[in-house]
Design a protein around this motif. Sequence first.
Motif, PDB file in Angstrom:
ATOM      1  N   UNK A   8       0.841  -1.200   0.000  1.00  0.00           N
ATOM      2  CA  UNK A   8       0.000   0.000   0.000  1.00  0.00           C
ATOM      3  C   UNK A   8       0.878   1.252   0.000  1.00  0.00           C
ATOM      4  N   UNK A   9       1.896   1.272   0.852  1.00  0.00           N
ATOM      5  CA  UNK A   9       2.780   2.439   0.916  1.00  0.00           C
ATOM      6  C   UNK A   9       3.534   2.631  -0.410  1.00  0.00           C
ATOM      7  N   UNK A  10       3.985   1.551  -1.019  1.00  0.00           N
ATOM      8  CA  UNK A  10       4.677   1.622  -2.310  1.00  0.00           C
ATOM      9  C   UNK A  10       3.749   2.192  -3.387  1.00  0.00           C
ATOM     10  N   UNK A  11       2.517   1.696  -3.434  1.00  0.00           N
ATOM     11  CA  UNK A  11       1.554   2.198  -4.420  1.00  0.00           C
ATOM     12  C   UNK A  11       1.239   3.675  -4.186  1.00  0.00           C
ATOM     13  N   UNK A  12       1.133   4.073  -2.929  1.00  0.00           N
ATOM     14  CA  UNK A  12       0.866   5.483  -2.633  1.00  0.00           C
ATOM     15  C   UNK A  12       2.039   6.359  -3.055  1.00  0.00           C
ATOM     16  N   UNK A  31      -6.632   2.850  -2.669  1.00  0.00           N
ATOM     17  CA  UNK A  31      -6.106   1.594  -2.134  1.00  0.00           C
ATOM     18  C   UNK A  31      -7.193   0.556  -1.893  1.00  0.00           C
ATOM     19  N   UNK A  32      -8.372   0.982  -1.445  1.00  0.00           N
ATOM     20  CA  UNK A  32      -9.461   0.013  -1.298  1.00  0.00           C
ATOM     21  C   UNK A  32      -9.880  -0.515  -2.661  1.00  0.00           C
ATOM     22  N   UNK A  33      -9.776   0.320  -3.682  1.00  0.00           N
ATOM     23  CA  UNK A  33     -10.093  -0.123  -5.036  1.00  0.00           C
ATOM     24  C   UNK A  33      -9.065  -1.095  -5.585  1.00  0.00           C
ATOM     25  N   UNK A  34      -7.813  -0.909  -5.217  1.00  0.00           N
ATOM     26  CA  UNK A  34      -6.744  -1.754  -5.756  1.00  0.00           C
ATOM     27  C   UNK A  34      -6.521  -3.032  -4.963  1.00  0.00           C
ATOM     28  N   UNK A  35      -6.493  -2.937  -3.646  1.00  0.00           N
ATOM     29  CA  UNK A  35      -6.127  -4.108  -2.836  1.00  0.00           C
ATOM     30  C   UNK A  35      -7.147  -4.441  -1.754  1.00  0.00           C
ATOM     31  N   UNK A  36      -8.297  -3.832  -1.802  1.00  0.00           N
ATOM     32  CA  UNK A  36      -9.311  -4.062  -0.775  1.00  0.00           C
ATOM     33  C   UNK A  36      -9.752  -5.508  -0.653  1.00  0.00           C
ATOM     34  N   UNK A  76      -9.469  -7.917   4.280  1.00  0.00           N
ATOM     35  CA  UNK A  76     -10.861  -8.034   4.721  1.00  0.00           C
ATOM     36  C   UNK A  76     -11.208  -7.022   5.820  1.00  0.00           C
ATOM     37  N   UNK A  77     -10.294  -6.803   6.767  1.00  0.00           N
ATOM     38  CA  UNK A  77     -10.569  -5.883   7.881  1.00  0.00           C
ATOM     39  C   UNK A  77     -10.222  -4.433   7.553  1.00  0.00           C
ATOM     40  N   UNK A  78      -9.383  -4.213   6.548  1.00  0.00           N
ATOM     41  CA  UNK A  78      -8.944  -2.864   6.209  1.00  0.00           C
ATOM     42  C   UNK A  78      -7.765  -2.386   7.038  1.00  0.00           C
ATOM     43  N   UNK A  79      -7.285  -3.200   7.964  1.00  0.00           N
ATOM     44  CA  UNK A  79      -6.203  -2.792   8.867  1.00  0.00           C
ATOM     45  C   UNK A  79      -4.884  -2.540   8.135  1.00  0.00           C
ATOM     46  N   UNK A  80      -4.543  -3.382   7.180  1.00  0.00           N
ATOM     47  CA  UNK A  80      -3.280  -3.214   6.453  1.00  0.00           C
ATOM     48  C   UNK A  80      -3.323  -1.968   5.574  1.00  0.00           C
ATOM     49  N   UNK A  81      -4.462  -1.710   4.960  1.00  0.00           N
ATOM     50  CA  UNK A  81      -4.598  -0.519   4.120  1.00  0.00           C
ATOM     51  C   UNK A  81      -4.473   0.735   4.978  1.00  0.00           C
ATOM     52  N   UNK A  82      -5.169   0.761   6.105  1.00  0.00           N
ATOM     53  CA  UNK A  82      -5.091   1.927   6.994  1.00  0.00           C
ATOM     54  C   UNK A  82      -3.669   2.122   7.529  1.00  0.00           C
ATOM     55  N   UNK A  83      -2.995   1.024   7.866  1.00  0.00           N
ATOM     56  CA  UNK A  83      -1.611   1.127   8.360  1.00  0.00           C
ATOM     57  C   UNK A  83      -0.693   1.679   7.269  1.00  0.00           C
ATOM     58  N   UNK A  84      -0.877   1.236   6.035  1.00  0.00           N
ATOM     59  CA  UNK A  84      -0.070   1.739   4.926  1.00  0.00           C
ATOM     60  C   UNK A  84      -0.322   3.209   4.652  1.00  0.00           C
ATOM     61  N   UNK A  85      -1.586   3.622   4.718  1.00  0.00           N
ATOM     62  CA  UNK A  85      -1.934   5.034   4.516  1.00  0.00           C
ATOM     63  C   UNK A  85      -1.342   5.888   5.633  1.00  0.00           C
ATOM     64  N   UNK A  86      -1.475   5.427   6.880  1.00  0.00           N
ATOM     65  CA  UNK A  86      -0.898   6.164   8.007  1.00  0.00           C
ATOM     66  C   UNK A  86       0.610   6.284   7.884  1.00  0.00           C
ATOM     67  N   UNK A  87       1.263   5.205   7.474  1.00  0.00           N
ATOM     68  CA  UNK A  87       2.707   5.223   7.302  1.00  0.00           C
ATOM     69  C   UNK A  87       3.116   6.191   6.195  1.00  0.00           C
ATOM     70  N   UNK A  88       2.373   6.171   5.094  1.00  0.00           N
ATOM     71  CA  UNK A  88       2.680   7.066   3.975  1.00  0.00           C
ATOM     72  C   UNK A  88       2.563   8.528   4.384  1.00  0.00           C
TER      73      UNK A  88
END
Length: 74
Positions: free
Chosen positions: A26-30, A45-50, A54-66
């Motif tokens: 997620x961070x790389x894509x961002x 990111x939800x459109x690409x790897x959602x 399933x929980x959305x935790x990895x996407x949110x962590x990647x967005x926060x990190x970015x």
Amino acid sequence: MTNVNLENVGGYMNQLVNHDGLTRLVKLELNRLVPSSREEASRAMYGRVGAYDKSGAAIEAGINSYFSGRKIAN
């Protein structure tokens, strides 16, 4: 490291997805997309790897990190 079990998500997947790896993806894509807001990043990111998060935790962590690593222009 946490593995997320995606049993029969949409009837197609039955594999383990590594949470840390998905967060890094997620961070790389961002970094490639350079979104201007968290909302834009979330939609992309939800459109690409959602389907893989399933929980959305990895996407949110990647967005926060970015966004925590970006310098904010005044």
